[in-house]
Design an enzyme around this catalytic site. Structure first.
Site, PDB file in Angstrom:
ATOM      1  CB  SER A  87      32.698 -38.867  -3.959  1.00  0.00           C
ATOM      2  OG  SER A  87      32.433 -38.174  -2.757  1.00  0.00           O
ATOM      3  CD  GLU A 101      31.365 -43.149  -5.185  1.00  0.00           C
ATOM      4  OE1 GLU A 101      30.305 -42.689  -4.750  1.00  0.00           O
ATOM      5  OE2 GLU A 101      32.424 -43.175  -4.524  1.00  0.00           O
ATOM      6  NE  ARG A 136      30.255 -45.230  -1.213  1.00  0.00           N
ATOM      7  CZ  ARG A 136      30.030 -45.648   0.035  1.00  0.00           C
ATOM      8  NH1 ARG A 136      29.603 -46.880   0.254  1.00  0.00           N
ATOM      9  NH2 ARG A 136      30.215 -44.857   1.063  1.00  0.00           N
TER      10      ARG A 136
END
Length: 378
Positions: A250, A370, A166
């Site tokens: 998320s 995130e 990520r």
């Protein structure tokens, strides 16, 4: 490129927060986007480049700068130097799931497990999007980007983007600036021609999510359909009628920890070993060789652990919210922070900080956000 009346960012982000920017431009072509970026950067004011708004958490105050919306679309099919593969060059503003649908319809494998992820194609490499063990790094060939510091446009191979879990050199990490400030203009992927027939499904994480046995064979269309169904059950496919989807997906990353730390967590906590670190080749000059080759150093691979499991087992169940708050965990998925209607950015931030504190107190690690944070702090 037309300047448009500024639209509140709360109307353009999936978390539904954000004030009104000073200026706003819409770029429908690369020819509009490149000069708009160069002009905005040259003025020295803050610039927010906006795609689908699905990975942003924006503060409540007006944005004191320029917002440029990337609305470019289009898919170009190119030959691949590898037999059985094809390349797709895609405009940055193209909807990601529309690209996945196109690939599956054309019988091209490599992105089907990432069905239903909201956002645009240009944002995908920035945080190396992924789902169920499939990541864009596995198919990405190169990106065309414009450098913020020089204004130059160039093609950059995927290997130079620092793609990790990520993350990339292009991403605004929480508390850090990107290593390479730039905006992606096009993305080139290399996908395998597999057609519409059934084939084995690689990857334990994907097979587990879809309830498949190791020897099972299904089509990529079947994978897409069932991934979408799974994501809908979790409230992870955008739906105006479902407040559980008023989120940034998320909100916290699955934690990457050392193997030794992972052993301190309860055995039932879901975990997935990452690829082990492999030492580079050992070269021993012939003149120095004495008949002995030292053993290769052993390295335990890091482990990815489920942030959703950590949240729920710190005592915060799905649907949890603080008193009198309009922000809450999704009723379907403990990893999604949702705006239940009119929640301020600060209400969502308070919930995020509370979750971080509970998980740290219970398990000794701090979950990292995130989404990209703009004008808001945790």
């Amino acid at each position: 490129m037309p300047e448009i009346p500024p639209i509140p960012l709360a109307q353009l982000t999936t978390l539904r927060t954000g004030g009104v920017p000073e200026r706003m431009f819409d770029a429908h072509t690369v020819e509009q986007l490149v000069p708009a970026l160069r002009n905005a950067w040259s003025e020295g004011e803050p610039v927010l480049v906006l795609g689908g708004g699905s990975n942003l958490f924006v503060g409540d105050q007006p944005f004191e700068g320029t917002v440029i919306r990337v609305l470019t679309t289009g898919i170009e099919t190119l030959p691949s130097p590898r037999d059985g593969f094809v390349r797709l060059r895609v405009q940055a503003g193209h909807d990601w799931d529309a690209l996945v649908a196109f690939a599956v319809e054309e019988g091209l494998a490599g992105v089907e497990a990432m069905s239903g992820i909201p956002g645009t194609v240009g944002a995908a490499p920035v945080q190396n999007i992924g789902a169920y063990g499939q990541e864009i790094v596995q198919t990405l060939v190169e990106v065309e980007l414009i450098d913020e510091q020089t204004g130059d446009v160039s093609a950059v191979p995927a290997a130079e983007l620092g793609l990790g879990f990520r993350t990339s050199v292009l991403k605004h990490h929480y508390g850090f600036v990107p290593e390479r400030p730039a905006v992606i203009l096009t993305v080139t992927l290399e996908l395998e021609r597999v057609g519409s027939g059934e084939r084995p499904v690689g990857g334990e994480q994907l097979r587990t999510a879809l309830g498949l046995e190791p020897a099972a064979s299904v089509s990529i269309a079947w994978v897409r359909e069932h991934v979408l169904s799974t994501r809908r059950r979790k409230g992870m496919v955008l739906d105006d009628d479902d407040p559980d989807t008023y989120s940034a997906g998320s909100f916290f990353q699955n934690a990457i920890v050392s193997a030794s730390f992972a052993r301190t967590l309860p055995s039932e906590c879901p975990r997935w070993p990452l690829s082990p670190v492999v030492d580079s080749a050992l070269v021993i000059p012939l003149a120095a060789y004495q008949g002995y080759v030292p053993p290769t150093a052993a390295h335990e691979s890091d482990v990815k652990v489920s942030a959703a499991w950590l949240i729920e087992h710190s005592g915060l169940r799905k649907g949890f919210k603080l008193p009198r708050s309009r922000a809450a965990l999704s009723t379907k998925h403990a990893l999604a922070l949702t705006n239940r209607g009119g929640a301020s950015a600060e209400e969502i931030a308070q919930l995020a900080r509370f979750i971080q504190g509970r998980v740290q107190a219970e398990f000794g690690l701090i979950l990292q956000p995130e989404p990209v944070l703009v004008g808001v702090e945790l």
